[in-house]
Design a protein around this motif. Structure first.
Motif, PDB file in Angstrom:
ATOM      1  N   ALA A  36      -0.320 -13.589   4.575  1.00 27.83           N
ATOM      2  CA  ALA A  36       0.543 -12.944   3.177  1.00 27.83           C
ATOM      3  C   ALA A  36      -1.004 -12.794   2.769  1.00 27.83           C
ATOM      4  CB  ALA A  36       1.707 -14.596   3.534  1.00 27.83           C
ATOM      5  N   ASP A  37      -1.201 -12.066   3.238  1.00 27.84           N
ATOM      6  CA  ASP A  37      -2.180 -10.683   1.770  1.00 27.84           C
ATOM      7  C   ASP A  37      -2.219 -10.418   1.315  1.00 27.84           C
ATOM      8  OD1 ASP A  37      -3.648 -12.847   3.546  1.00 27.84           O
ATOM      9  OD2 ASP A  37      -4.515 -11.779   4.491  1.00 27.84           O
ATOM     10  N   LEU A  38      -2.141 -10.395  -0.699  1.00 27.29           N
ATOM     11  CA  LEU A  38      -1.680  -9.546  -1.040  1.00 27.29           C
ATOM     12  C   LEU A  38      -2.190  -9.440  -2.176  1.00 27.29           C
ATOM     13  CD1 LEU A  38       1.897 -11.617  -1.210  1.00 27.29           C
ATOM     14  CD2 LEU A  38       1.310  -9.196  -0.551  1.00 27.29           C
ATOM     15  N   ALA A  39      -2.305  -8.489  -3.066  1.00 26.85           N
ATOM     16  CA  ALA A  39      -2.845  -7.901  -4.196  1.00 26.85           C
ATOM     17  C   ALA A  39      -1.794  -7.628  -5.282  1.00 26.85           C
ATOM     18  CB  ALA A  39      -4.217  -7.051  -4.168  1.00 26.85           C
ATOM     19  N   LEU A  40      -2.154  -8.420  -6.597  1.00 28.40           N
ATOM     20  CA  LEU A  40      -0.992  -7.948  -7.552  1.00 28.40           C
ATOM     21  C   LEU A  40      -1.168  -6.903  -9.065  1.00 28.40           C
ATOM     22  CD1 LEU A  40       1.629  -8.708  -8.987  1.00 28.40           C
ATOM     23  CD2 LEU A  40       0.825 -10.295  -9.974  1.00 28.40           C
ATOM     24  N   TRP A  41      -0.714  -5.842  -9.323  1.00 35.86           N
ATOM     25  CA  TRP A  41      -1.259  -5.432 -10.376  1.00 35.86           C
ATOM     26  C   TRP A  41      -0.950  -4.974 -11.687  1.00 35.86           C
ATOM     27  CZ3 TRP A  41      -6.561  -3.642  -8.337  1.00 35.86           C
ATOM     28  CH2 TRP A  41      -6.706  -3.957  -6.988  1.00 35.86           C
ATOM     29  N   GLU A  42      -0.870  -5.061 -12.655  1.00 39.48           N
ATOM     30  CA  GLU A  42      -0.356  -4.766 -13.457  1.00 39.48           C
ATOM     31  C   GLU A  42      -0.335  -3.254 -14.405  1.00 39.48           C
ATOM     32  OE1 GLU A  42      -1.070  -7.919 -16.965  1.00 39.48           O
ATOM     33  OE2 GLU A  42      -1.538  -6.184 -18.089  1.00 39.48           O
ATOM     34  N   ILE A  43       0.336  -2.256 -13.463  1.00 33.71           N
ATOM     35  CA  ILE A  43      -0.135  -0.851 -13.358  1.00 33.71           C
ATOM     36  C   ILE A  43       1.790  -0.811 -13.442  1.00 33.71           C
ATOM     37  CG2 ILE A  43      -2.245  -0.692 -12.504  1.00 33.71           C
ATOM     38  CD1 ILE A  43      -0.695  -0.731  -9.820  1.00 33.71           C
ATOM     39  N   GLU A  44       1.817   0.668 -13.669  1.00 27.31           N
ATOM     40  CA  GLU A  44       2.839   1.099 -13.538  1.00 27.31           C
ATOM     41  C   GLU A  44       3.190   1.915 -12.559  1.00 27.31           C
ATOM     42  OE1 GLU A  44       5.049   1.652 -16.702  1.00 27.31           O
ATOM     43  OE2 GLU A  44       3.942  -0.391 -17.583  1.00 27.31           O
ATOM     44  N   ARG A  45       2.834   2.634 -11.990  1.00 31.33           N
ATOM     45  CA  ARG A  45       2.480   3.518 -10.691  1.00 31.33           C
ATOM     46  C   ARG A  45       1.352   3.380  -9.863  1.00 31.33           C
ATOM     47  NH1 ARG A  45       3.522   6.684 -14.081  1.00 31.33           N
ATOM     48  NH2 ARG A  45       5.406   6.742 -14.279  1.00 31.33           N
ATOM     49  N   PRO A  46       1.166   2.956  -8.693  1.00 34.83           N
ATOM     50  CA  PRO A  46       0.822   2.445  -6.957  1.00 34.83           C
ATOM     51  C   PRO A  46      -1.014   4.132  -8.401  1.00 34.83           C
ATOM     52  CG  PRO A  46       2.557   2.913  -6.060  1.00 34.83           C
ATOM     53  CD  PRO A  46       2.163   3.395  -8.008  1.00 34.83           C
ATOM     54  N   ALA A  47      -0.486   5.468  -7.946  1.00 34.09           N
ATOM     55  CA  ALA A  47      -1.485   6.258  -8.047  1.00 34.09           C
ATOM     56  C   ALA A  47      -2.398   5.848  -9.355  1.00 34.09           C
ATOM     57  CB  ALA A  47      -1.037   7.694  -8.877  1.00 34.09           C
ATOM     58  N   GLU A  48      -2.237   4.609 -10.580  1.00 29.55           N
ATOM     59  CA  GLU A  48      -3.344   4.094 -11.343  1.00 29.55           C
ATOM     60  C   GLU A  48      -4.493   3.550 -10.352  1.00 29.55           C
ATOM     61  OE1 GLU A  48      -1.856   2.242 -14.546  1.00 29.55           O
ATOM     62  OE2 GLU A  48       0.201   3.269 -14.163  1.00 29.55           O
ATOM     63  N   CYS A  95      -7.208  -5.998 -11.286  1.00 32.18           N
ATOM     64  CA  CYS A  95      -6.108  -6.983 -10.811  1.00 32.18           C
ATOM     65  C   CYS A  95      -5.760  -8.186 -11.392  1.00 32.18           C
ATOM     66  CB  CYS A  95      -6.870  -7.158  -9.359  1.00 32.18           C
ATOM     67  SG  CYS A  95      -6.460  -8.547  -8.188  1.00 32.18           S
ATOM     68  N   VAL A  96      -4.126  -8.533 -11.196  1.00 31.11           N
ATOM     69  CA  VAL A  96      -4.114 -10.124 -11.779  1.00 31.11           C
ATOM     70  C   VAL A  96      -3.685 -10.739 -11.211  1.00 31.11           C
ATOM     71  CG1 VAL A  96      -3.445  -8.637 -14.169  1.00 31.11           C
ATOM     72  CG2 VAL A  96      -1.734  -8.815 -12.733  1.00 31.11           C
ATOM     73  N   GLY A  97      -3.717 -10.413  -9.522  1.00 30.60           N
ATOM     74  CA  GLY A  97      -3.965 -12.074  -8.343  1.00 30.60           C
ATOM     75  C   GLY A  97      -3.865 -11.598  -7.564  1.00 30.60           C
ATOM     76  N   VAL A 115       0.053 -21.558  -0.823  1.00 23.60           N
ATOM     77  CA  VAL A 115       0.873 -21.494  -1.900  1.00 23.60           C
ATOM     78  C   VAL A 115       0.458 -19.357  -2.215  1.00 23.60           C
ATOM     79  CG1 VAL A 115       2.420 -22.415  -1.377  1.00 23.60           C
ATOM     80  CG2 VAL A 115       0.639 -22.490  -3.328  1.00 23.60           C
ATOM     81  N   GLY A 116      -1.017 -19.508  -2.152  1.00 21.00           N
ATOM     82  CA  GLY A 116      -1.498 -18.021  -2.980  1.00 21.00           C
ATOM     83  C   GLY A 116      -1.833 -19.167  -4.576  1.00 21.00           C
ATOM     84  N   THR A 117      -2.977 -18.250  -5.112  1.00 21.90           N
ATOM     85  CA  THR A 117      -3.410 -18.425  -6.325  1.00 21.90           C
ATOM     86  C   THR A 117      -3.914 -17.190  -7.249  1.00 21.90           C
ATOM     87  OG1 THR A 117      -5.626 -19.180  -5.299  1.00 21.90           O
ATOM     88  CG2 THR A 117      -3.986 -20.507  -6.544  1.00 21.90           C
ATOM     89  N   PRO A 118      -3.404 -17.359  -8.419  1.00 12.07           N
ATOM     90  CA  PRO A 118      -3.404 -15.793  -9.122  1.00 12.07           C
ATOM     91  C   PRO A 118      -5.045 -16.424  -9.056  1.00 12.07           C
ATOM     92  CG  PRO A 118      -2.204 -17.569 -10.175  1.00 12.07           C
ATOM     93  CD  PRO A 118      -2.665 -18.146  -8.767  1.00 12.07           C
ATOM     94  N   ALA A 119      -5.278 -14.595  -8.813  1.00  6.45           N
ATOM     95  CA  ALA A 119      -7.241 -14.435  -9.391  1.00  6.45           C
ATOM     96  C   ALA A 119      -8.122 -14.893 -10.499  1.00  6.45           C
ATOM     97  CB  ALA A 119      -7.175 -12.491  -9.242  1.00  6.45           C
TER      98      ALA A 119
END
Ligand SMILES: [Zn+2]
Length: 411
Positions: A375-387, A397-399, A407-411
């Motif tokens: 469960a290695d994940l990155a969270l992005w504040e974007i409208e579409r992945p091409a950004e 990157c916001v997480g 349980v993971g922690t926000p960046a």
């Protein structure tokens, strides 16, 4: 019984799993991802969540996009000192040869790294790693190669292992003793390769410090014959190999790597069609390094069309190093891969997730959002992945979530 440690909701997913021609991102809009014991336990549209699910932690992703954690599959992150003064001199017209004669170039980094203690190396390298992690990186490869003696090469790889423990990041280490000829072996490259094969490699392997072995096959590095000796010794110890190949000239390095079943061949600006074909047959990943291409003002492009046609997977990495790519931004590499090498934004994202995982032999562990993977994940504040490939100098990157942080922690 769907009781999970964590769930991500109110989110769109670029899973990079089950890619198709119409959707190369493997997208799921309004999706959900659940984690149990550090592994992805469930992924799909939120509407399809099983009835009665429970999770200890609920991450509200506010309509952002979740991707696999990014993977930087080629770095020289652990070194001491800087080559900024040299950069400045070169821009004032001093030639590379003059700088090298005055003790500059790669050997200045070797001197600084040999002189640095473990704590100092750890401190300088942590800062570079922190910059990568801030952009959603959850796995990083780190090479040695600025020690060029057994003690310092071991210290570099030991620091790389310590970084993994200290920073909640997966680290894959690579022994790169055959990076450059140390000054004490000037004119005796074969004797140095003896040292690499008979002393350094066995000692580093016995200490459990290397996950793979690399070399620099080039006119200013080591010959194909010398490289083959290092590869044969590595394979005899059960270690996978990879290669800095065809960066400045075509010595057939990528084909040589493929013959030894290499995980990856990296750089490839001067690779021939025969080398591309050999990589395709062997399943060797092409690692493209646009930062070095840019910084060296190279004009010869890697054979992207031939690699695509031969279905060779293309990964991207920073090549973070003080001499030719002083870069700690994988997002910038995605942008450069599109602008300089004409990859699509989807190919660039696959290059730092799906294919980068394969370049490290981690394809069953990371690089996609799929059940059973870490469960290695990155969270992005974007409208579409091409950004992610479109903007440069921005960091949406916001997480950042690493499997080992429970349980993971926000960046
Ligand atoms: Zn490199």
């Amino acid at each position: 019984m769907n009781h999970w440690d964590a769930i991500w909701l109110n989110v769109n997913l670029a899973t990079l799993d089950g890619q198709s021609g119409t959707d190369p991102y493997g997208s799921v809009e309004d999706g959900a991802v659940a984690m149990l014991d550090g592994r992805i336990a469930w992924v799909g549209p939120r509407a399809a969540l099983p009835a009665g699910w429970r999770a200890q932690v609920e991450h509200d992703c506010r309509g952002g996009w979740l991707t696999p954690g990014l993977i930087d599959c080629h770095t020289h992150l652990v070194y001491a000192g800087s080559r900024a003064a040299e950069f400045e001199q070169r821009l004032q017209g001093v030639s590379y040869e003059e700088i090298a004669r005055a003790g500059g170039g790669i050997l200045s980094t070797v001197r600084a790294t040999r002189a640095a203690g473990e704590r100092d190396l750890l401190r300088q390298s942590s800062a570079r790693l922190a910059a990568l992690l801030a952009e959603g990186v959850t796995t990083v490869e780190i090479k040695s190669g600025y020690g060029l003696d057994t003690a310092t090469e071991s210290r570099i790889l030991g620091v790389a292992r310590q970084l993994a423990a200290a920073c909640a990041v997966e680290v894959k280490t690579t022994f790169l003793g055959a990076h450059a000829l140390p000054p004490e072996y000037a004119g005796h490259a074969d004797d140095y390769i003896d040292l690499v094969c008979e002393e350094m490699l066995p000692a580093i392997h016995a200490a459990g410090l290397a996950d793979a072995v690399d070399a620099f096959c080039e006119g200013i590095g080591f010959s194909p014959q010398q490289t083959a000796r290092v590869f044969e010794r590595a394979r005899s110890l059960g270690l996978p190999v990879k290669l800095h190949a065809d960066q400045l000239s075509d010595l057939g390095g990528a084909a040589l790597a493929a013959q030894h079943g290499a995980l990856s061949a990296d750089h490839l600006e001067y690779s021939s069609q025969a080398s591309v074909d050999a990589m395709a047959r062997a399943g060797t990943v092409a690692v493209l390094l646009p930062g070095a291409y840019y910084f060296l003002r190279e004009t010869r492009l890697p054979p992207v069309a031939a690699l695509c046609a031969a279905l060779v997977p293309m990964a991207l990495a920073t090549d973070c190093n003080p001499g030719t790519s002083p870069c700690t931004s994988l997002l910038l590499m995605m942008n450069m891969a599109c602008t300089l090498f004409r990859l699509t934004p989807a190919e660039a994202l696959a290059g730092v997730t799906l294919h980068a995982a394969r370049a490290l032999g981690l394809q069953d562990q990371a690089g996609r959002i799929a059940p059973g993977l870490r469960a290695d994940l990155a969270l992005w504040e974007i409208e579409r992945p091409a950004e992610l490939a479109y903007a440069f100098g921005a960091n949406p990157c916001v997480g950042r979530y690493h499997a080992d942080t429970a349980v993971g922690t926000p960046a």
